[in-house]
Design a protein around this motif. Sequence first.
Motif, PDB file in Angstrom:
ATOM      1  N   VAL A   1       0.839  -1.201   0.000  1.00 57.67           N
ATOM      2  CA  VAL A   1       0.000   0.000   0.000  1.00 57.67           C
ATOM      3  C   VAL A   1       0.871   1.247   0.000  1.00 57.67           C
ATOM      4  N   TYR A   2       1.948   1.228   0.781  1.00 57.15           N
ATOM      5  CA  TYR A   2       2.869   2.366   0.811  1.00 57.15           C
ATOM      6  C   TYR A   2       3.455   2.610  -0.576  1.00 57.15           C
ATOM      7  N   GLN A   3       3.869   1.536  -1.245  1.00 56.56           N
ATOM      8  CA  GLN A   3       4.414   1.657  -2.599  1.00 56.56           C
ATOM      9  C   GLN A   3       3.368   2.237  -3.546  1.00 56.56           C
ATOM     10  N   LEU A   4       2.141   1.775  -3.423  1.00 55.31           N
ATOM     11  CA  LEU A   4       1.066   2.298  -4.269  1.00 55.31           C
ATOM     12  C   LEU A   4       0.857   3.793  -4.028  1.00 55.31           C
ATOM     13  N   PHE A   5       0.846   4.207  -2.768  1.00 51.65           N
ATOM     14  CA  PHE A   5       0.662   5.621  -2.443  1.00 51.65           C
ATOM     15  C   PHE A   5       1.814   6.472  -2.988  1.00 51.65           C
ATOM     16  N   LEU A   6       3.048   5.956  -2.874  1.00 55.48           N
ATOM     17  CA  LEU A   6       4.195   6.691  -3.389  1.00 55.48           C
ATOM     18  C   LEU A   6       4.088   6.886  -4.909  1.00 55.48           C
ATOM     19  N   GLU A   7       3.660   5.844  -5.605  1.00 52.40           N
ATOM     20  CA  GLU A   7       3.520   5.939  -7.054  1.00 52.40           C
ATOM     21  C   GLU A   7       2.378   6.868  -7.432  1.00 52.40           C
ATOM     22  N   LEU A   8       1.305   6.845  -6.660  1.00 49.68           N
ATOM     23  CA  LEU A   8       0.189   7.752  -6.911  1.00 49.68           C
ATOM     24  C   LEU A   8       0.649   9.198  -6.768  1.00 49.68           C
ATOM     25  N   ARG A   9       1.412   9.458  -5.712  1.00 50.09           N
ATOM     26  CA  ARG A   9       1.915  10.818  -5.503  1.00 50.09           C
ATOM     27  C   ARG A   9       2.868  11.235  -6.618  1.00 50.09           C
ATOM     28  N   GLN A  10       3.745  10.313  -7.040  1.00 46.13           N
ATOM     29  CA  GLN A  10       4.673  10.636  -8.115  1.00 46.13           C
ATOM     30  C   GLN A  10       3.939  10.952  -9.406  1.00 46.13           C
ATOM     31  N   ALA A  11       2.850  10.219  -9.677  1.00 48.19           N
ATOM     32  CA  ALA A  11       2.049  10.488 -10.872  1.00 48.19           C
ATOM     33  C   ALA A  11       1.457  11.893 -10.823  1.00 48.19           C
ATOM     34  N   GLU A  12       1.025  12.315  -9.637  1.00 44.31           N
ATOM     35  CA  GLU A  12       0.474  13.659  -9.488  1.00 44.31           C
ATOM     36  C   GLU A  12       1.567  14.711  -9.675  1.00 44.31           C
ATOM     37  N   LEU A  13       2.758  14.472  -9.131  1.00 40.91           N
ATOM     38  CA  LEU A  13       3.857  15.412  -9.308  1.00 40.91           C
ATOM     39  C   LEU A  13       4.235  15.541 -10.780  1.00 40.91           C
ATOM     40  N   SER A  14       4.229  14.425 -11.501  1.00 44.65           N
ATOM     41  CA  SER A  14       4.557  14.457 -12.926  1.00 44.65           C
ATOM     42  C   SER A  14       3.507  15.231 -13.707  1.00 44.65           C
ATOM     43  N   ARG A  15       2.248  15.044 -13.321  1.00 49.07           N
ATOM     44  CA  ARG A  15       1.158  15.758 -13.995  1.00 49.07           C
ATOM     45  C   ARG A  15       1.310  17.265 -13.782  1.00 49.07           C
ATOM     46  N   ILE A  16       1.617  17.660 -12.554  1.00 45.05           N
ATOM     47  CA  ILE A  16       1.780  19.078 -12.249  1.00 45.05           C
ATOM     48  C   ILE A  16       2.983  19.652 -12.984  1.00 45.05           C
ATOM     49  N   ALA A  17       4.079  18.876 -13.042  1.00 41.87           N
ATOM     50  CA  ALA A  17       5.289  19.345 -13.713  1.00 41.87           C
ATOM     51  C   ALA A  17       5.021  19.635 -15.186  1.00 41.87           C
ATOM     52  N   LYS A  18       4.226  18.815 -15.838  1.00 44.17           N
ATOM     53  CA  LYS A  18       3.904  19.034 -17.246  1.00 44.17           C
ATOM     54  C   LYS A  18       3.081  20.304 -17.429  1.00 44.17           C
TER      55      LYS A  18
END
Length: 293
Positions: free
Chosen positions: A163-180
Amino acid sequence: MHAKDFSVSLTADRFPLVRDIGANHTEGTYTHHDRVLDFDVFLFVTKGRMQVIEEGTEYFVGEMEHLFLKKGGHHWGLPLTLPGTTWYWVHFNSVVDERVSYSDYCPMPELDYYFPDQYQYRFAMPKHGTSAFHLTLPNRLQRLLEDYGKQKDNGMTLISLQVYQLFLELRQAELSRIAKKTAGKTDTVAGRVMEYLTKHMEEDFSSKQLSDFVNMNYSYLSATFKKLTGQSIIEAHTKLRMNRAIHLMRSTPLNVSEISERLGYRNPFYFSRVFKKVFGEPPSTYMSHFYKP
């Protein structure tokens, strides 16, 4: 109270402890429970739309969208969740060491060697939303739910780590979306500064050369970098040089004086003082930890 006061934060030194995982489907109109919980909640809707109110802020969670609900917050619903809605949920405890003073900034990728405070930071999860990453969640959550029902040694710990890994990946996806979305805006300043510092980590720092490279006033650069990363440009440059020192310790037969000279430190004793300040021990001691042929 504004929803931003109810963001769910995790820390880098403690993984969240899962209490339970489940899935629901409603054939008729559904009303979310009225409750105040002593744990955090992750909701993910795979079909339909769920309505939830948290401390007066209303959320509609659509297909392939998530929502985090904060421990201690009052949340409830109205009969507005659509018939046929299907969702997964994870109840978990965010474990925080109250003895640790957590930073609100993640270490920058270029500074990824271990420092004494490397894991002492917290990060807020994206409260509500979706991304391309969310398309992978139905299968992952279903596998988690299946694993959750199995009896195995260290079962809950393994589930919590997943679950922790899933949350980390979810957050990274959001950071990537914002960066774009923000490409070319203020937050790219940090990237440009780190690009320069990385190229010049074996030299003394020059504020004029950096200003010329980024084509911005140094005072503005310095203030913006600090705001975005939580550290000064000089601190980042020093850590990069110390990272380079560690790389040289691992990969070359150079001694401390030679490494000091390689990194542009004219005085090896000053280099040793800087190294000890960053890592908590002198370079000679640090080198003794490595296995070398």
